[in-house]
Design an enzyme around this catalytic site. Structure first.
Site: not given
Length: 256
Positions: A56, A58, A203
């Protein structure tokens, strides 16, 4: 009810995530990649379609090799499906492959590994052409120091220091079997392959390694942050625009 349908079809898709609120279906008027793709597939298959996805991603995150699957009674041959669906999709979403999957196949639960790449661009001034596709950093980075600290992450570890709040509950112990930094003309790519990832893990790894490259924290401090298993010690999350879901593994098969 969906799983009672005759066929389980899997797709590999690529998309530019700039204009979407992530992959996962959203309530209109918020738009996600899943909303658009399910709408196009429903027209092709003649019935409502519900996708399951490998990841999923972002808002603002891109994909070269996202994998989805869905059950359908539609009869369109898989070899014709990519062209048919692409004719209904906007140009920033593309179906690159389609295949008939076993009934037990799940794009999410059957995945055995994933690969991501994160792109950083060292700039003197903003580059309007890459602003949605790389993290623009306005100073030189110490590539050797970044490479050294990234190697500390390889293997099986507790990655709690790089786990954002809000993700699904799961063990913070993950395995990264490959992580590398490459550079070409001021553009850096950080490639990461592992069996699974925590929420915002890539990230957060990138932002902490970049802080070393900027001289804001030392390599020894990076190691301390990693060992502390405390997200509060690490820098803020790197921008979404630099992240790409590169490929998903299913056994010996890598879908890209």
């Amino acid at each position: 009810m969906m799983k009672q349908r005759a066929r389980n079809i899997a797709l590999t898709i690529a998309y530019d995530g700039t204009n979407y609120h992530g992959f996962q279906r959203q309530t209109p008027p918020v738009l996600a990649v899943q909303n658009v793709l399910e709408g196009a597939l429903a027209k092709i298959c003649g019935e409502m379609v519900e996708l399951a996805a490998a990841g999923r991603t972002d808002a603002g995150v891109h994909a070269y090799g996202q994998v989805v699957n869905f059950f359908t009674d539609g009869r369109i041959p898989t070899e014709h499906l990519p062209r048919a669906v692409n004719g209904l999709l906007p140009p920033d979403i593309v179906v690159s492959q389609a295949w008939e999957a076993p009934r037990e196949f799940s794009a999410r639960h059957s995945a055995t590994g994933k690969a991501y790449v994160y792109r950083i661009e060292e700039c003197r001034v903003p580059n309007p052409f890459t602003r949605n596709y790389a993290w623009q950093v306005f100073q030189p980075l110490d590539h050797e120091a970044m490479h050294a600290v990234l190697l500390l992450l390889k293997g099986t570890h507790d990655y709690s220091s790089f786990r954002a709040a809000g993700g699904a509950p799961m063990s913070p112990v993950r395995t990264l079997d490959e992580i590398r930094l490459t550079e070409e003309e001021g553009r850096l790519s950080i490639y990461v392959h592992g069996t699974g990832f925590l929420y915002h893990m890539v990230r957060n790894i990138v932002s902490t390694a970049a802080a070393v490259g900027m001289g804001r924290i030392s390599p020894s401090r990076f190691a301390e942050i990693f060992a502390a298993r405390d997200r509060r010690l690490a820098p803020p999350t790197a921008p979404a625009c630099g992240l790409y879901l590169l490929a998903v593994d299913y056994g010996q098969r890598k879908m890209l």
